[in-house]
Enzyme design. Structure first.
Site, PDB file in Angstrom:
ATOM      1  N   ALA A  43     -39.954  -5.493  23.687  1.00 42.35           N
ATOM      2  CA  ALA A  43     -39.399  -6.744  24.205  1.00 42.35           C
ATOM      3  C   ALA A  43     -40.502  -7.770  24.442  1.00 42.35           C
ATOM      4  CB  ALA A  43     -38.623  -6.480  25.492  1.00 42.35           C
ATOM      5  N   GLY A  44     -41.580  -7.355  25.077  1.00 41.90           N
ATOM      6  CA  GLY A  44     -42.642  -8.294  25.429  1.00 41.90           C
ATOM      7  C   GLY A  44     -43.388  -8.830  24.221  1.00 41.90           C
TER       8      GLY A  44
ATOM      9  N   ARG B  61     -25.648  11.413  25.732  1.00 36.13           N
ATOM     10  CA  ARG B  61     -26.698  12.083  26.491  1.00 36.13           C
ATOM     11  C   ARG B  61     -26.253  12.558  27.863  1.00 36.13           C
ATOM     12  NH1 ARG B  61     -31.629   8.023  24.701  1.00 36.13           N
ATOM     13  NH2 ARG B  61     -31.727   8.861  22.594  1.00 36.13           N
TER      14      ARG B  61
ATOM     15  N   HIS C   7     -35.388   9.942  31.456  1.00 36.32           N
ATOM     16  CA  HIS C   7     -35.868   9.351  30.215  1.00 36.32           C
ATOM     17  C   HIS C   7     -35.811   7.830  30.217  1.00 36.32           C
ATOM     18  CE1 HIS C   7     -36.649   8.886  26.016  1.00 36.32           C
ATOM     19  NE2 HIS C   7     -35.453   8.418  25.748  1.00 36.32           N
TER      20      HIS C   7
ATOM     21  N   ARG D  14     -26.948   4.906  28.280  1.00 36.65           N
ATOM     22  CA  ARG D  14     -27.360   4.281  27.025  1.00 36.65           C
ATOM     23  C   ARG D  14     -27.168   5.243  25.866  1.00 36.65           C
ATOM     24  NH1 ARG D  14     -31.692   4.476  24.033  1.00 36.65           N
ATOM     25  NH2 ARG D  14     -33.060   5.492  25.541  1.00 36.65           N
TER      26      ARG D  14
ATOM     27  N   LEU E 290     -34.384   0.543  21.427  1.00 40.56           N
ATOM     28  CA  LEU E 290     -35.232  -0.232  20.525  1.00 40.56           C
ATOM     29  C   LEU E 290     -34.486  -1.482  20.087  1.00 40.56           C
ATOM     30  CD1 LEU E 290     -36.759   2.619  18.338  1.00 40.56           C
ATOM     31  CD2 LEU E 290     -37.520   1.712  20.506  1.00 40.56           C
TER      32      LEU E 290
ATOM     33  N   GLY F  49     -45.997  -7.635  29.870  1.00 40.56           N
ATOM     34  CA  GLY F  49     -45.563  -6.462  29.120  1.00 40.56           C
ATOM     35  C   GLY F  49     -45.674  -6.752  27.635  1.00 40.56           C
TER      36      GLY F  49
ATOM     37  N   GLY G 291     -44.523  -4.310  25.131  1.00 38.43           N
ATOM     38  CA  GLY G 291     -43.758  -3.359  24.322  1.00 38.43           C
ATOM     39  C   GLY G 291     -42.863  -4.116  23.368  1.00 38.43           C
TER      40      GLY G 291
ATOM     41  N   HIS H 189     -32.166  12.662  29.793  1.00 35.71           N
ATOM     42  CA  HIS H 189     -32.067  13.004  28.368  1.00 35.71           C
ATOM     43  C   HIS H 189     -31.941  14.514  28.213  1.00 35.71           C
ATOM     44  CE1 HIS H 189     -32.940  13.254  24.149  1.00 35.71           C
ATOM     45  NE2 HIS H 189     -32.943  11.943  24.059  1.00 35.71           N
TER      46      HIS H 189
END
Lengths: 639, 252
Positions: free
Chosen positions: A45-46, A331, A402, A436, A442, A41, A43, A267
């Site tokens: 984190a990766g 949310r 979401h 969350r 992020l 991955g 993104g 969401h």
């Protein structure tokens, strides 16, 4: 044996991480070079993990299924990233960010992890600015902040409506630098299809080259998964088309426990579904609720245009029900409230499954220019998709899947129950509990990648400095590759009648209907049977064109959907087991008199960590009890 | 209310990078005008799979206009005829009943076709790896507010940083130059104080990588700016040229 040791360091909450960092075992630089780490991955984190581990001197391989790491779905995050900088001087602090996150998650997250996240948040902003991430600034040249749902301070840093893009490009640039230096070898258009286990430890992966169809073996002393969420189990979600559960599902089947699989974030502000052909849903950033007011007509079935409905006939239901937080409730609360008014028959638009998000008053108060500066790109996107101009007429929005709070169970070190196998970012379960807060995904992705894993992985690798590189001719690699090949051959040999999309859509319908915004025992039980049937249907009737040794997107999708179906079953089991409501998990049997989620702390204050027991066997539920030393769980109130 | 139109699609089909490709024609009746362009291709692919044929391969992922994965040439325009729009954000309400729509992959020798409409854009990776970053190791950063940056500069840096790396600039350029892509990154860092220390080396290395990856030279025709879905301005190429000149002079 209960393997659920969360490894939370001793001592007061505020000093746990500092103490951990100064006492954790280290790997010396000469040894780091000889240690190979696989990161799956790319993104937030990766990419950040791959870059940071390479900076430390480890030899890293990184894999992504897209044609470039820059395309990972973190790129699509719009609103912002939280950090307890208190630049706004409005009373923010590490403790408050920690508290808001635990409360926002409806007291189903681990205190120590969340505190660490809040602590690290400030360093993330520093790091990103140093990388040249162009955050929004004030005229004085300092960074600007805005507010997000579920909090009463302004701690969200942003880059117009493209914060995820800018942060990911920052991490991607750090990764590109390491690729240039030779510390990271990047494998684009590759998908991880199996974890390789040797002597009870994760020692590598089988990856499939999506261009040639070739299966490849890769050895690693440790394997880090950062493969994102599994919202596409619902078919329609705001996730990218390629986002999938395959990597973490393979890990689950190799012994990694799956934490809270049913915790899904719906969401509240997405563009409503327009037809059967719909391939995905588009999010409209939560930041819009800073200036947009949510309403529906007071009367049922009022089909007048929004502009024709006078104020006294409008129900600004969030402001009415939650005066303290108004349109900025979390949310889960906003989504449920939207569903309720639509269920009452007061929804708007052709389908009746939408509510208005209206900027009329803000435009009057602030002027069009200010609104354009804040949300211009979102308004444009909305107009492109719907053909309506939100400066003139309110947006129509409806909740959509979401984010998934659930994911692989990890300890404080972010290690799964499989030694040497880590899970970072959205694909782990750890920080967001049952819901969350906005602008926290992020934060978590980058915290895990830049600042947590570089320390915690050393604790494991310190024991591996004498472990040489295992040749990939090892029988464990042989066998793993063979099982992958057999599965692919089986998929190709079915030659049934239904397309992969047909089956995926069926799964999505079941999940959304029975395991979506409202869940109850009867519906879940029914859905369990339906998903089990669907699995049989898939394996006897799927149709995949083309061959295996070529670029074949239908085959790629088929493998993913097969895993989604199995995951769907586990999500339903988890939702059935959790008879309380909490955060995004709303069991209709468990609600307060005014329809809010009602937790049952006496019986459900735990993380459900599911253990795979073999094909056709019921998974086993392990529980990690949640202890709250600092925050005292109460009925969440945003009134 | 939903309206439908009938289209003819003329699509480039190519099995892999080695075999040669050709156009094929598909009838596409009853296209709902609320669909996105990619959803229309989904419908076509669904039909092809049911007919036992191979679907049209195309790159796509986020379908929100931000990942930069989608990459088609539609009726001779990168991402189609709408300004500031990626293919995934293009909707069928902009097409007419009875129209023939021609769909091709990006055409550039630096972007070889992998299959059908999918191309290999790894040349962009090479450019980025040659200097599309600020060399700062994790954990070394000073407080984010220790260095104020004028809002106009920050905003301009953002405008450059908004590039999604889709490759429309290359596909639209008669020289298949990637100067707009390259300049966006160089410009972003040239505008920020953080980019200062590596300013010269960065531009020299990135331009060298650009040329090595087989992209052509810029002759200032401006097609890239006109077709860029994110409105990246050609003024960044002007800044790139200044940066390059200054760096070259100092080098000598």
């Amino acid at each position: 044996m209960n393997k659920l040791d969360s490894k939370i360091p001793e001592g007061p909450l505020e000093t746990k991480w500092t103490k951990f960092k100064s006492t954790v075992r280290l790997v010396n630089p000469a040894n780091k070079r000889r240690i190979e780490v696989l990161v799956v991955g790319s993104g937030l984190a990766g990419a950040s993990a791959a870059a940071a581990l390479s900076e430390l001197g480890y030899t890293v391989k990184c894999f992504c299924f897209q044609d470039s790491p820059r395309r990972a779905h973190s790129i699509a995050a719009q609103g912002g990233i939280n950090a307890a900088k208190n630049y706004a001087n409005d009373g923010d602090s590490v403790f408050r960010l920690f508290y808001d996150t635990v409360k926002g998650g409806d007291y189903r997250a681990r205190e120590a992890n969340v505190y660490r996240l809040a602590e690290i948040s400030t360093a993330i902003i520093d790091q990103c600015v140093a990388q040249g991430v162009p955050f929004a600034r004030e005229y004085g040249g300092l960074l600007d902040n805005r507010s997000f749902g579920g909090v009463q301070v302004s701690r969200t840093f942003y880059a117009r409506g493209q914060t995820g893009q800018q942060l990911l490009l920052g991490a991607y640039s750090a990764l590109s630098r390491q690729i240039d230096k030779g510390g990271v070898k990047m494998y684009n258009r590759h998908e991880m299809v199996e974890v390789v286990m040797i002597d009870g430890k994760a020692r590598g992966i089988i990856a499939r080259d999506l261009v040639t169809g070739e299966l490849e073996r890769h050895f690693g002393h440790a394997v880090v998964l950062a493969t994102g969420g599994y919202g596409n189990v619902f078919y329609l979600s705001t996730n990218a088309m390629g986002s999938n559960t395959t990597a973490i599902w393979k890990a689950y089947k190799k012994g990694a426990y799956f934490g809270n699989p049913c915790f899904t974030q719906i969401h509240p502000t997405c563009i409503p579904v327009s037809g059967d052909y719909q391939s995905k849903l588009t999010l409209m950033s939560e930041s819009l609720r800073n200036d947009g007011r949510v309403w529906v007509p007071k009367a049922k079935g009022d089909k007048r245009k929004a502009e024709e409905i006078p104020d006294e006939e409008r129900d600004y239901y969030l402001e009415r029900r939650y005066p303290a937080f108004g349109n900025l409730v979390p949310r889960d609360v906003a989504s449920r409230a939207a569903k309720q008014v639509c269920d009452e028959g007061r929804g708007v638009g052709p389908s009746g499954l939408a509510v208005f998000l209206d900027f009329r008053d803000s435009i009057k108060r602030l002027g069009r220019a200010v609104i354009e500066e804040r949300y211009g790109n979102l308004f444009e996107m909305y107009e492109k998709i719907t053909g309506d101009d939100p400066y003139q007429t309110p947006m129509r929005i409806y909740p959509a899947v979401h984010y998934t709070m659930g994911g692989l169970w990890v300890d404080y070190n972010l290690m799964t129950t499989v030694p040497g196998l880590y899970a970072l970012g959205e694909c782990n379960f750890s920080d967001h509990g049952a819901n969350r807060l906005g602008a926290s995904a992020l934060m978590q992705g980058l915290a895990d990648g830049y600042f947590v894993i570089p320390y915690t992985i050393g604790d494991y690798l310190a024991d591996e400095i004498r472990t040489g590189s295992t040749p990939t001719s090892h029988p464990a690699f042989e066998e793993a590759e063979k099982s992958v090949k057999e599965r692919i051959d089986k998929l190709m040999s079915i030659k049934g009648k239904q397309t992969v999309e047909d089956l995926h859509k069926k799964l999505g319908k079941i999940m959304w209907e029975y395991c979506g915004m409202g869940r109850n025992a009867e519906g879940l039980t029914k859905a369990l049977g339906m998903v089990r049937e669907l699995k049989k249907e898939f394996w006897s009737d799927v149709r995949i064109p083309g061959g295996t040794m070529e670029f074949n997107t239908e085959l790629d999708k088929a493998g993913r959907v097969a895993d989604f179906i199995e995951l769907g079953e586990l999500m339903i089991l988890d939702a059935l087991n959790r008879k309380e409501s909490c955060g995004g998990h709303f069991r209709e049997e468990s609600q307060t008199e005014d329809g809010e989620a009602k937790r049952d702390d006496a019986n459900f204050s735990y993380v459900a960590a599911w253990e795979f027991k073999g094909e056709g066997q019921e998974p086993v539920l392990n529980k990690e009890d949640l202890k709250f030393d600092v925050v005292h769980p109460t009925q969440r109130s945003y009134k | 209310m939903a309206e439908t139109i009938n289209l003819k699609l003329k699509i480039w089909r190519q099995k892999n990078s080695k075999e040669s490709g050709r156009f094929e024609i598909y009838d596409m009746p009853g296209v709902n005008t609320h669909m996105s362009f990619l959803e229309m291709l989904d419908v076509l692919n669904d039909r092809l799979v049911r007919e036992g044929k191979e679907p049209v391969a195309f790159d796509h992922d986020c379908r929100e206009g931000i990942c930069g994965m989608c990459s088609m040439y539609i009726n001779g325009r990168a991402h189609g005829m709408l300004k500031g729009t990626t293919t995934c954000q293009l909707h069928m309400r902009h097409f007419h009943d009875g129209e023939t729509v021609t769909i091709e992959p990006w055409r550039a020798s630096a972007f070889p076709v992998i299959r059908d409409l999918v191309v290999d854009r790894s040349g962009f990776e090479k450019i980025m790896q040659a200097g599309g970053y600020i060399s700062v190791n994790t954990g070394n950063a000073p407080d984010a507010n220790s260095l104020p940056i004028a809002k106009v500069k920050a905003d301009e840096a953002f405008d450059a940083a908004a590039c999604i790396g889709c490759g429309a600039c290359v596909a639209s350029c008669k020289n298949a130059s990637a100067m707009l892509f390259l300049s966006a990154k160089v410009s972003q860092f040239a505008l920020l104080p953080q980019g200062e220390p590596e300013r010269r080396e960065r531009v020299l290395r990135m331009v060298a990588a650009h040329d090595e990856a087989g992209f052509g030279s810029c002759t200032n025709t401006g097609a890239c700016e006109a077709e860029c879905p994110k409105g990246i301005s050609i003024s960044h190429i002007a800044r790139l040229n200044r940066e390059y000149l200054a760096a070259s002079l100092v080098k000598e």
